[in-house]
Design a protein around this motif. Sequence first.
Motif, short mmCIF file in Angstrom:
data_model
loop_
_atom_site.label_atom_id
_atom_site.label_comp_id
_atom_site.label_asym_id
_atom_site.label_seq_id
_atom_site.Cartn_x
_atom_site.Cartn_y
_atom_site.Cartn_z
N THR A 264 -7.57 -8.23 8.67
CA THR A 264 -7.05 -8.51 7.73
C THR A 264 -7.74 -9.56 6.22
O THR A 264 -7.39 -9.90 5.05
CB THR A 264 -6.07 -9.61 8.36
N GLN A 272 -6.41 -3.38 5.67
CA GLN A 272 -6.26 -4.79 5.42
C GLN A 272 -4.61 -4.98 5.00
O GLN A 272 -3.97 -5.70 5.67
CB GLN A 272 -6.66 -6.30 3.73
N GLU A 273 -4.34 -3.95 4.30
CA GLU A 273 -2.70 -3.67 4.19
C GLU A 273 -2.07 -3.13 5.62
O GLU A 273 -1.49 -3.73 5.97
CB GLU A 273 -2.11 -2.59 3.34
N SER A 275 -3.64 -2.91 8.25
CA SER A 275 -3.67 -4.37 9.77
C SER A 275 -2.82 -5.79 9.44
O SER A 275 -1.71 -5.43 10.62
CB SER A 275 -5.07 -5.00 10.19
N GLN A 276 -1.84 -5.57 8.48
CA GLN A 276 -0.64 -6.72 8.78
C GLN A 276 0.93 -6.08 8.71
O GLN A 276 1.43 -6.28 9.41
CB GLN A 276 -1.09 -6.92 6.88
N THR A 277 1.06 -4.74 8.22
CA THR A 277 1.84 -4.50 8.48
C THR A 277 2.21 -3.60 10.10
O THR A 277 3.35 -4.00 10.96
CB THR A 277 1.92 -2.60 7.70
N LEU A 279 0.44 -5.41 12.25
CA LEU A 279 0.76 -6.69 13.16
C LEU A 279 2.05 -7.60 13.28
O LEU A 279 3.08 -8.03 13.92
CB LEU A 279 -0.08 -7.61 12.50
N ARG A 280 3.02 -6.91 12.27
CA ARG A 280 4.12 -7.29 11.86
C ARG A 280 5.04 -6.66 12.92
O ARG A 280 5.66 -6.81 14.00
CB ARG A 280 4.61 -7.36 11.08
N THR A 296 4.91 -15.66 7.72
CA THR A 296 3.91 -15.02 7.04
C THR A 296 3.05 -14.71 8.40
O THR A 296 3.19 -14.29 9.75
CB THR A 296 3.31 -16.97 7.39
N LEU A 297 1.84 -14.50 7.80
CA LEU A 297 0.39 -13.87 9.19
C LEU A 297 0.54 -14.67 9.90
O LEU A 297 0.29 -14.52 10.78
CB LEU A 297 -0.15 -13.13 7.83
N VAL A 324 -8.90 -16.51 9.67
CA VAL A 324 -7.41 -16.09 8.69
C VAL A 324 -7.12 -17.00 7.40
O VAL A 324 -6.47 -16.70 6.45
CB VAL A 324 -6.61 -14.98 9.48
N SER A 328 -7.40 -17.94 3.89
CA SER A 328 -5.89 -18.10 3.21
C SER A 328 -5.89 -19.28 2.48
O SER A 328 -5.20 -18.43 1.03
CB SER A 328 -4.69 -17.52 3.92
#
Length: 360
Positions: A264, A272-273, A275-277, A279-280, A296-297, A324, A328
């Motif tokens: 991320t 990055q995109e 991995s964040q998706t 994680l959600r 939030t992440l 992270v 951020s």
Amino acid sequence: MSFSIVEKTLYLVQSEDPILKVQGARDIRRLTKSSLRYRRHFSDAVKPLVDMLRSTSFEFIQAALLALLNLSVKDEGNKKSIIEAGALEPIIGFLQSENASLQDYATASLLTLSASSVTKPILSSFGVIPLLVDILRRGSSQAKVDAIMTLYNLSTYQGNLTLILEREPIPSIVSLLKSCKKSSKTAEKCTALIESLLCYEEGRNALASEEGGIFAVAEVLEIGSLQSREHAVGALLTMCQIDRCKYRELILREGVMPGLLELTVKGTAKSQEKSQTLLRLLRDTPYKRSELKPDTLENIVSNLISQLDGNEQTGKARGLLAEVIQVSMDQSLRHLHQREVVFTPVDLSVSSGASEISST
């Protein structure tokens, strides 16, 4: 370049004397090893070299195969000429040979020939895909590497992915992925091919049921090259997007959190995109947002960490979460600073002046 060398070598390889023919083939291999110009000038040698492949002499075949291998590297014209001269039939025969060296040379030859959009449909029509998957199962270490590279090249042509999938290649690909260096080109092609095959239910089931299959992908996620990690997170994301209920626990169990967190902040833009998706999707309640904890992440990851057992992976994940958050915050501060620089009074006065000038 001395054309007398080219003319002399062509004379040798076209000679009826077997000793001279072998010498000519070896000279072509040597001269074309790193020279694109020599490869072009020796295009007339393709036909006699292909004829040598039909010999019963190992010395003949070896010299010709290696010469043709070098001739086809980064030369589309020679690739086409080699196929048109009838090289595929003997090369495919060598793939099935009990002679390990012939298998190696044949696989390497198909690798160079497959690096062309023109030759991919021709190679698949000759039935090389099942033979390459078989090489993945029983070939030498080098032949397996060349086979996975060739299969990846062929997989980019429409229709070939299903042909590859029909041969049940996932166990062999996972085995190769486990044994190779995770930052290598081999790992990159393994994960790329796995990512493509997971678009099919048979591929997803095969990876999930293969012992250590998901873990092998998760390992690349953490220590692979940037490109390999992008394919690895793409593969896991595909599984979770298609059937979250079925694969969420399997993915979490293999310790993906540290790798995902690092991606991320340190991965490619796509990584990055993705991995964040992912994680959600991996959190316990992906579709409900708490009023007390915004979506939030940081909060998503904290929720995930709270569900994991207190082990080394969890400790590492907590450390990476702090990183992270720090990154951020740094990004936010840089963004605010850039806004302050952009909207200074001086800039505003210059803008006003410019608008006055343009209006006159």
